[in-house]
Design an enzyme around this catalytic site. Structure first.
Site, PDB file in Angstrom:
ATOM      1  N   SER A  92       0.845  -1.199   0.000  1.00 36.78           N
ATOM      2  CA  SER A  92       0.000   0.000   0.000  1.00 36.78           C
ATOM      3  C   SER A  92       0.878   1.246   0.000  1.00 36.78           C
ATOM      4  O   SER A  92       2.087   1.158  -0.169  1.00 36.78           O
ATOM      5  CB  SER A  92      -0.921  -0.018   1.212  1.00 36.78           C
ATOM      6  OG  SER A  92      -0.133  -0.068   2.369  1.00 36.78           O
ATOM      7  N   GLU A 127      -0.491  11.383 -10.224  1.00 38.39           N
ATOM      8  CA  GLU A 127      -1.739  10.810 -10.755  1.00 38.39           C
ATOM      9  C   GLU A 127      -2.819  10.839  -9.689  1.00 38.39           C
ATOM     10  O   GLU A 127      -2.519  10.782  -8.488  1.00 38.39           O
ATOM     11  CB  GLU A 127      -1.513   9.388 -11.259  1.00 38.39           C
ATOM     12  CG  GLU A 127      -0.763   8.500 -10.294  1.00 38.39           C
ATOM     13  CD  GLU A 127      -0.216   7.243 -10.976  1.00 38.39           C
ATOM     14  OE1 GLU A 127      -1.010   6.354 -11.240  1.00 38.39           O
ATOM     15  OE2 GLU A 127       1.001   7.180 -11.216  1.00 38.39           O
ATOM     16  N   LYS A 129      -5.485   9.687  -7.093  1.00 39.41           N
ATOM     17  CA  LYS A 129      -5.679   8.455  -6.339  1.00 39.41           C
ATOM     18  C   LYS A 129      -7.166   8.126  -6.462  1.00 39.41           C
ATOM     19  O   LYS A 129      -8.014   8.776  -5.851  1.00 39.41           O
ATOM     20  CB  LYS A 129      -5.270   8.644  -4.881  1.00 39.41           C
ATOM     21  CG  LYS A 129      -5.325   7.354  -4.128  1.00 39.41           C
ATOM     22  CD  LYS A 129      -4.541   7.412  -2.843  1.00 39.41           C
ATOM     23  CE  LYS A 129      -4.496   6.037  -2.203  1.00 39.41           C
ATOM     24  NZ  LYS A 129      -5.802   5.395  -2.065  1.00 39.41           N
ATOM     25  N   ASP A 131     -10.696   6.396  -6.098  1.00 44.72           N
ATOM     26  CA  ASP A 131     -11.322   5.785  -4.928  1.00 44.72           C
ATOM     27  C   ASP A 131     -12.074   4.531  -5.366  1.00 44.72           C
ATOM     28  O   ASP A 131     -13.293   4.538  -5.541  1.00 44.72           O
ATOM     29  CB  ASP A 131     -12.265   6.803  -4.274  1.00 44.72           C
ATOM     30  CG  ASP A 131     -12.484   6.470  -2.810  1.00 44.72           C
ATOM     31  OD1 ASP A 131     -11.862   5.503  -2.327  1.00 44.72           O
ATOM     32  OD2 ASP A 131     -13.267   7.171  -2.161  1.00 44.72           O
ATOM     33  N   GLU A 187      -6.875   0.238 -10.545  1.00 42.41           N
ATOM     34  CA  GLU A 187      -8.002   0.479  -9.651  1.00 42.41           C
ATOM     35  C   GLU A 187      -9.293   0.269 -10.440  1.00 42.41           C
ATOM     36  O   GLU A 187      -9.436   0.808 -11.541  1.00 42.41           O
ATOM     37  CB  GLU A 187      -7.906   1.937  -9.161  1.00 42.41           C
ATOM     38  CG  GLU A 187      -8.639   2.234  -7.897  1.00 42.41           C
ATOM     39  CD  GLU A 187      -7.813   1.934  -6.630  1.00 42.41           C
ATOM     40  OE1 GLU A 187      -6.686   1.405  -6.741  1.00 42.41           O
ATOM     41  OE2 GLU A 187      -8.333   2.201  -5.547  1.00 42.41           O
ATOM     42  N   TYR A 237      -8.731   1.364 -14.297  1.00 49.65           N
ATOM     43  CA  TYR A 237      -7.650   2.282 -14.673  1.00 49.65           C
ATOM     44  C   TYR A 237      -6.339   1.629 -14.257  1.00 49.65           C
ATOM     45  O   TYR A 237      -6.164   1.300 -13.073  1.00 49.65           O
ATOM     46  CB  TYR A 237      -7.781   3.616 -13.941  1.00 49.65           C
ATOM     47  CG  TYR A 237      -8.841   4.524 -14.511  1.00 49.65           C
ATOM     48  CD1 TYR A 237      -8.527   5.427 -15.520  1.00 49.65           C
ATOM     49  CD2 TYR A 237     -10.145   4.488 -14.033  1.00 49.65           C
ATOM     50  CE1 TYR A 237      -9.491   6.270 -16.046  1.00 49.65           C
ATOM     51  CE2 TYR A 237     -11.120   5.320 -14.548  1.00 49.65           C
ATOM     52  CZ  TYR A 237     -10.782   6.212 -15.555  1.00 49.65           C
ATOM     53  OH  TYR A 237     -11.736   7.040 -16.068  1.00 49.65           O
ATOM     54  N   LYS A 328      -3.455  13.107   0.499  1.00 50.91           N
ATOM     55  CA  LYS A 328      -4.913  12.993   0.561  1.00 50.91           C
ATOM     56  C   LYS A 328      -5.590  14.369   0.563  1.00 50.91           C
ATOM     57  O   LYS A 328      -5.098  15.308   1.186  1.00 50.91           O
ATOM     58  CB  LYS A 328      -5.329  12.248   1.839  1.00 50.91           C
ATOM     59  CG  LYS A 328      -4.921  10.782   1.868  1.00 50.91           C
ATOM     60  CD  LYS A 328      -5.734   9.980   0.887  1.00 50.91           C
ATOM     61  CE  LYS A 328      -5.921   8.543   1.252  1.00 50.91           C
ATOM     62  NZ  LYS A 328      -6.807   8.178   2.265  1.00 50.91           N
ATOM     63  N   CYS A 422     -47.348  21.463  13.143  1.00 52.17           N
ATOM     64  CA  CYS A 422     -46.291  22.238  12.494  1.00 52.17           C
ATOM     65  C   CYS A 422     -45.506  23.031  13.546  1.00 52.17           C
ATOM     66  O   CYS A 422     -46.101  23.750  14.350  1.00 52.17           O
ATOM     67  CB  CYS A 422     -46.919  23.189  11.473  1.00 52.17           C
ATOM     68  SG  CYS A 422     -45.743  24.362  10.800  1.00 52.17           S
ATOM     69  N   CYS A 425     -46.466  26.989  12.776  1.00 52.02           N
ATOM     70  CA  CYS A 425     -47.800  27.589  12.931  1.00 52.02           C
ATOM     71  C   CYS A 425     -48.747  26.720  13.759  1.00 52.02           C
ATOM     72  O   CYS A 425     -49.866  27.147  14.046  1.00 52.02           O
ATOM     73  CB  CYS A 425     -48.422  27.879  11.565  1.00 52.02           C
ATOM     74  SG  CYS A 425     -48.955  26.396  10.699  1.00 52.02           S
ATOM     75  N   CYS A 440     -47.170  20.341   6.443  1.00 50.99           N
ATOM     76  CA  CYS A 440     -47.992  21.195   7.301  1.00 50.99           C
ATOM     77  C   CYS A 440     -49.242  21.539   6.512  1.00 50.99           C
ATOM     78  O   CYS A 440     -49.167  21.849   5.314  1.00 50.99           O
ATOM     79  CB  CYS A 440     -47.207  22.462   7.633  1.00 50.99           C
ATOM     80  SG  CYS A 440     -48.248  23.835   8.151  1.00 50.99           S
ATOM     81  N   CYS A 446     -49.470  29.595   7.354  1.00 50.88           N
ATOM     82  CA  CYS A 446     -48.213  29.246   8.033  1.00 50.88           C
ATOM     83  C   CYS A 446     -47.115  30.234   7.622  1.00 50.88           C
ATOM     84  O   CYS A 446     -46.773  30.329   6.444  1.00 50.88           O
ATOM     85  CB  CYS A 446     -47.804  27.822   7.642  1.00 50.88           C
ATOM     86  SG  CYS A 446     -46.210  27.337   8.333  1.00 50.88           S
TER      87      CYS A 446
HETATM   88  N1  5U1 Z   1      -2.886   6.020  -8.911  1.00 50.26           N
HETATM   89  C1  5U1 Z   1      -2.364   5.143  -8.036  1.00 50.26           C
HETATM   90  N2  5U1 Z   1      -3.034   4.600  -7.046  1.00 50.26           N
HETATM   91  N3  5U1 Z   1      -2.175   3.775  -6.426  1.00 50.26           N
HETATM   92  C2  5U1 Z   1      -2.378   2.987  -5.335  1.00 50.26           C
HETATM   93  N4  5U1 Z   1      -1.104   4.670  -8.063  1.00 50.26           N
HETATM   94  C3  5U1 Z   1      -0.977   3.807  -7.050  1.00 50.26           C
HETATM   95  N5  5U1 Z   1       0.071   3.082  -6.637  1.00 50.26           N
HETATM   96  C4  5U1 Z   1      -0.088   2.291  -5.570  1.00 50.26           C
HETATM   97  C5  5U1 Z   1      -1.331   2.226  -4.898  1.00 50.26           C
HETATM   98  C6  5U1 Z   1      -1.489   1.358  -3.718  1.00 50.26           C
HETATM   99  O1  5U1 Z   1       0.923   1.529  -5.100  1.00 50.26           O
HETATM  100  C7  5U1 Z   1       2.218   1.505  -5.698  1.00 50.26           C
HETATM  101  C8  5U1 Z   1       2.951   2.805  -5.595  1.00 50.26           C
HETATM  102  C9  5U1 Z   1       2.986   0.443  -4.961  1.00 50.26           C
END
Ligand code: 5U1
Length: 694
Positions: A92, A127, A129, A131, A187, A237, A328, A422, A425, A440, A446
């Site tokens: 991570s 780049e 991150k 979600d 991701e 992606y 973040k 209400c 009123c 109401c 009112c």
């Molecule tokens: N865009 C991006 N997200 N992300 C998550 N790059 C990226 N690289 C990651 C992770 C966990 O890990 C490598 C840098 C190891």
């Protein structure tokens, strides 16, 4: 280091107790998040607890246990999928939460690299991150053979059958030159619109909805039936590589991403190189601005040292590379205490529960109130006063309560009850069977409904009365100066000047603005009445269809349903409104006060039958004889489309005084340009004069 499960060696040490509590809590949250896909706290809360534990352990290394969440990356895979061992661990990223900490990361990188790097900018690949859910996809001789989740970073779950259904995952690599064995990492996410549609369908079918797109993506990937995954709008992606055998890749991260793009992967469109930390931070702040308008959710920016040779020199610490970090954004979800629930009364009497919260910093602002929508939502979340709740705020949207942290419910938590009367009123509150909204029954008796109806009447797209703000409306209603919107037209300068925050001059300006609003269009007038279900577009459709007010006042539901886009619910609301004696009286009083608009031949099928149907006008500069919005209304009433920008498709540009770039563009494209006199001549031709309109 103590052994896992060792009974409380530090029972009487408060720091040891705190660390043990944090370990237990984090392990539980992590299990719910990673194994059950059912998070109970927002990521920001998890991160905060994690960092607290990390700080404790850094200061007191004797508190570290092998089972601490700081010593590993994730949790066990759920049952139901085969295990996949990652040849290269899927680790991570460390997080930073401020520019200062990002600079500190950069300083550490340069110090570790030493030599010339100490004072020279490092090139970072930046780049978003995303979600979503981390995924590994494996290709052998260019063919997709396996997909796996990250799991605990060392062992994931085999979800090949599900991932095969995701259209952005290439089943065969494009181009040439790929290594014989190539593992791509990235991701998987669900775009916002797909998420909204999925939840809308689930709601209609009476099924459980997902809390956010990330959860929806996780739930979709871990379906045992790949046909369900196939029906979910998932996107992969690519952001890096894992195992690579039988071939070589370029020597920089950015070049690898570009190569992956060539081979058929989606690589985020915002990926860029930054020369040094200042450029990287500029990128961070640019993306932070863009964030609300992106079609998918991102929670930060990843900075990666771009050159692979430098990455290798920097290496890894236990759970993350030293050459990358996630910066973040401020959290969009936070937890806080629900102090109380109050009830607000809207223009149509709708009673909305509003959460009063212990102030919390979320989405970049301090939030102390959040909408709860309606009592069905309160029941769905089983919300109680005293609960710890999850608050969401993104971009400019109104903060909302999206969930409850059930295991933090205090014993004194109280149920929320819809008031029977209400709160403003005292009239009865009704909630028809099967409807989500309670109302109401006081109508314009009112004061809350009166205030809201005046606010709506004066708003920009309605009568557009400048200077009639909330504070003044409150006083006008509370001092009994205005009972219905028609009373606005009888207000005098001395009456207004006597109000708080009002001088003689602003009172005069307001009287002028009110008088100026008398010349309007039928569309604005209908919209301003605040008929339930009648927004701006329906008001326009009604104005075009009926041409004038009298036939609309008498129209039954059948006739109303002949108007484009008017269905039974809208037709019933309109007919009901005009059946009410007090509403008809307000309409008459407004006309008696001098409100007027150009009338037209009724058009059975709206724009087709109108004289300017199919024509696009652009208004620019200042018109002397009327406000630009009024001019727009006249043109729309004649069937024209009024656009904000000039293109080759524009039919006419009407240029008032000090027209600027739109005039220049029209001249460049050869679009006809009219002056105000030509425009007024057109209106007169169709029975509209500045006297009969403004
Ligand atoms: N865009 C991006 N997200 N992300 C998550 N790059 C990226 N690289 C990651 C992770 C966990 O890990 C490598 C840098 C190891």
């Amino acid at each position: 280091m103590t052994k896992p499960g060792t009974p409380d060696l530090f029972a009487e040490d408060p720091l040891a107790r705190e660390a043990a509590d944090l370990r237990r809590l984090l392990a539980d949250y992590s299990y719910r998040y990673y194994v059950l896909d059912a998070p109970v706290v927002p990521d920001a809360e998890y991160d905060r607890l994690f960092h607290r534990l990390k700080a404790l352990e850094d200061a007191h290394p004797e508190l570290v246990t092998p089972d601490s969440p700081t010593q590993r990356v994730g949790e066990k895979p759920a049952a139901g999928f085969a295990e996949v061992k990652h040849a290269v661990p899927m680790l991570s990223l460390d997080n930073v939460f401020s520019d200062e900490d990002a600079r500190e990361f950069d300083r550490r990188v340069r110090e570790r690299l030493g030599g010339a790097h100490l004072d020279a900018p490092v090139v970072y690949n930046c780049e978003p991150k995303l979600d979503g859910i981390a995924l590994s996809v494996l290709y052998e001789n260019g063919l997709f053979v396996r997909a796996a989740t990250r799991g605990d970073g060392y062992t994931g779950e085999d979800i090949t059958a599900n991932v095969r259904t995701i259209p952005s995952v290439p089943l065969r690599l494009r181009g040439e030159g790929w290594p014989a064995r190539l593992e791509v990492r990235g991701e998987v996410l669900m775009p916002r619109d797909g998420f909204a549609a999925l939840n809308a369908r689930a709601e209609q079918a009476g099924e459980k909805t997902f809390v956010n797109p990330r959860n929806a993506a996780a739930g979709s990937l871990r379906q045992l039936d790949p046909r369900i995954t196939a029906a979910r709008p998932l996107v992969l992606y690519a952001y890096g590589v894992g195992a690579v055998e039988g071939g070589a890749l370029p020597g920089s991260h950015h070049a690898i991403l570009m190569q992956l793009r060539e081979w058929g992967f989606k690589v985020n469109e915002h990926v860029t190189l930054a020369n040094g930390v200042d450029a990287a931070l500029d990128y961070f702040h640019r993306l932070e601005q863009l964030r609300p308008s992106l079609p998918y959710e991102i929670d930060g920016i990843v900075y990666k040292v771009d050159e692979l040779a430098l990455q290798e020199r920097l290496g890894f610490v236990s759970r993350a590379p030293r050459w990358a970090v996630a910066h973040k954004f401020p959290a969009q979800e936070e937890v806080t205490e629900l102090l109380d629930v109050e009830f607000q009364v809207g223009r149509t009497g709708a009673i909305t529960p509003v959460a009063r919260l212990k102030p919390v910093f979320v989405g970049g602002v301090t939030v102390s109130n959040a909408t709860l929508h309606n009592m069905d939502e309160v029941a769905r979340m089983d919300l109680r006063i005293g609960d710890t709740v999850i608050v969401y705020r993104a971009g400019d949207v109104i903060p909302k309560v999206v969930g409850v942290v059930a295991d933090r419910r205090p014993p004194h938590a109280r149920h929320v009850h819809l008031p029977t009367h209400c709160p403003v009123c005292g009239s009865d509150v009704v909630k028809p069977e099967g409807e989500a909204i309670a109302r109401c029954t006081g109508g314009l008796y009112c004061p809350a409904q009166r205030k809201e109806s005046i606010r709506h009447f004066a708003s920009r797209l309605a009568m557009n009365i400048e200077g009639l703000g909330e504070k003044i409306i409150d006083q006008l209603v509370e001092q009994d100066l205005v009972h219905s919107v028609a009373d606005l037209y009888a207000l005098t300068v001395p009456q207004l000047a006597a109000l708080e925050r009002m001088g003689e001059k602003s009172a005069q300006n307001l009287v002028n603005a009110i008088a100026g609003s008398k010349a309007t269009t039928l569309q604005r007038f209908l919209y301003a009445l605040g008929i339930r279900e009648v927004g701006e577009a329906t008001a326009l459709a009604l104005a075009r269809h009926f041409g004038s007010l009298p036939p609309l006042l008498e129209a039954g539901e059948e006739q109303l349903m002949a108007v484009p886009d008017v269905g039974p619910v809208v037709a019933a609301a309109i007919a009901q409104f005009f059946r009410e004696e007090h509403n008809r009286a307000v309409v008459q009083a407004l006309i008696a006060a001098g409100l007027h608009w150009p009338e037209h031949e009724p058009a059975a099928h709206a724009t087709q039958a109108l004289p300017l149907a199919g024509q696009t006008f652009v208004l620019t500069g200042t018109l002397e004889s009327m406000d630009r919005n009024v001019a727009k209304g006249h043109l729309q009433a004649l069937g024209a489309k009024v656009s904000g920008s000039v293109s080759a498709k524009t039919h006419v540009v009407v240029a008032g005084a000090e027209a600027g770039s739109k005039l220049a563009k029209a001249e460049e494209l050869g679009v006809p340009v009219w002056d105000e006199a030509q425009f007024l001549a057109l209106l007169r031709e169709h029975g509209i004069t500045p006297e009969s309109g403004p």
